[in-house]
Design a protein around this motif. Sequence first.
Motif, PDB file in Angstrom:
ATOM      1  N   ILE A   1     -22.108 -32.160  25.557  1.00 12.52           N
ATOM      2  CA  ILE A   1     -23.330 -32.079  24.750  1.00 12.52           C
ATOM      3  C   ILE A   1     -24.097 -30.807  25.081  1.00 12.52           C
ATOM      4  CG2 ILE A   1     -23.616 -34.535  24.292  1.00 12.52           C
ATOM      5  CD1 ILE A   1     -25.542 -34.649  26.678  1.00 12.52           C
ATOM      6  N   GLY A   2     -23.367 -29.728  25.331  1.00 13.91           N
ATOM      7  CA  GLY A   2     -23.985 -28.457  25.705  1.00 13.91           C
ATOM      8  C   GLY A   2     -24.734 -27.811  24.564  1.00 13.91           C
ATOM      9  N   LEU A   3     -24.909 -26.528  24.665  1.00 14.90           N
ATOM     10  CA  LEU A   3     -25.671 -25.759  23.681  1.00 14.90           C
ATOM     11  C   LEU A   3     -24.843 -25.502  22.433  1.00 14.90           C
ATOM     12  CD1 LEU A   3     -27.331 -23.160  26.039  1.00 14.90           C
ATOM     13  CD2 LEU A   3     -28.441 -25.037  24.866  1.00 14.90           C
ATOM     14  N   HIS A   4     -25.047 -26.317  21.430  1.00 19.76           N
ATOM     15  CA  HIS A   4     -24.361 -26.152  20.153  1.00 19.76           C
ATOM     16  C   HIS A   4     -25.416 -26.091  19.061  1.00 19.76           C
ATOM     17  CE1 HIS A   4     -20.648 -27.073  22.189  1.00 19.76           C
ATOM     18  NE2 HIS A   4     -21.183 -28.188  22.653  1.00 19.76           N
TER      19      HIS A   4
ATOM     20  N   GLU B   1     -31.242 -38.071  24.901  1.00 20.04           N
ATOM     21  CA  GLU B   1     -30.757 -39.333  24.338  1.00 20.04           C
ATOM     22  C   GLU B   1     -29.231 -39.421  24.438  1.00 20.04           C
ATOM     23  OE1 GLU B   1     -32.380 -39.229  20.387  1.00 20.04           O
ATOM     24  OE2 GLU B   1     -34.373 -39.880  21.055  1.00 20.04           O
ATOM     25  N   LYS B   2     -28.549 -38.304  24.121  1.00 18.04           N
ATOM     26  CA  LYS B   2     -27.081 -38.288  24.194  1.00 18.04           C
ATOM     27  C   LYS B   2     -26.613 -38.431  25.639  1.00 18.04           C
ATOM     28  CE  LYS B   2     -26.243 -35.545  20.033  1.00 18.04           C
ATOM     29  NZ  LYS B   2     -25.698 -34.282  19.505  1.00 18.04           N
ATOM     30  N   LYS B   3     -27.297 -37.764  26.557  1.00 17.18           N
ATOM     31  CA  LYS B   3     -26.922 -37.833  27.972  1.00 17.18           C
ATOM     32  C   LYS B   3     -27.111 -39.251  28.496  1.00 17.18           C
ATOM     33  CE  LYS B   3     -27.401 -35.599  32.356  1.00 17.18           C
ATOM     34  NZ  LYS B   3     -27.822 -34.476  33.103  1.00 17.18           N
ATOM     35  N   ALA B   4     -28.230 -39.881  28.120  1.00 19.47           N
ATOM     36  CA  ALA B   4     -28.511 -41.250  28.565  1.00 19.47           C
ATOM     37  C   ALA B   4     -27.465 -42.223  28.020  1.00 19.47           C
ATOM     38  CB  ALA B   4     -29.916 -41.665  28.132  1.00 19.47           C
ATOM     39  N   ALA B   5     -26.914 -41.910  26.850  1.00 23.34           N
ATOM     40  CA  ALA B   5     -25.899 -42.767  26.237  1.00 23.34           C
ATOM     41  C   ALA B   5     -24.512 -42.499  26.817  1.00 23.34           C
ATOM     42  CB  ALA B   5     -25.891 -42.559  24.726  1.00 23.34           C
TER      43      ALA B   5
END
Length: 136
Positions: free
Chosen positions: A128-131, A119-123
């Motif tokens: 937005i890596g591994l956190h 969802e974050k990538k599409a936005a």
Amino acid sequence: MSEHSNPDTQEVAAGRERENLEGWIPALASDEEIRVALEKAFDYRGDVTIARKDGSKIEGYLFDRRSGKTLADSVVRLIPKDSSQKIAVPYSDIASLTFSGRDTAAGRSFEAWMKKYAEKKAAGEKNIGLHPEALD
């Protein structure tokens, strides 16, 4: 980047399905039901409340269980909510079990994380890596 190394095209294997046990009060009629319920309590990531046959109650995190040949030989170990002292309770002393606390692992599966990531990538979000998520 090959298709096999691209996380957007890799097949995601389904994780172990977590039961929603919060609020569950299992029937403890047979030895087998007691053993199954306490195994589920061991996997639960919230507090449980154990009512003993003598009428006392303990609410806390069940962090260990040792299964013996009989219920009297089997014990669960808890860290009570209001103490750091570890308490051992034989299975044979348990009158009831309630999954009383919030399951801190509920909704925190890899699949849930992947959905949020997508969802974050599409936005169009960046970084937005591994956190890890906060546990509250």
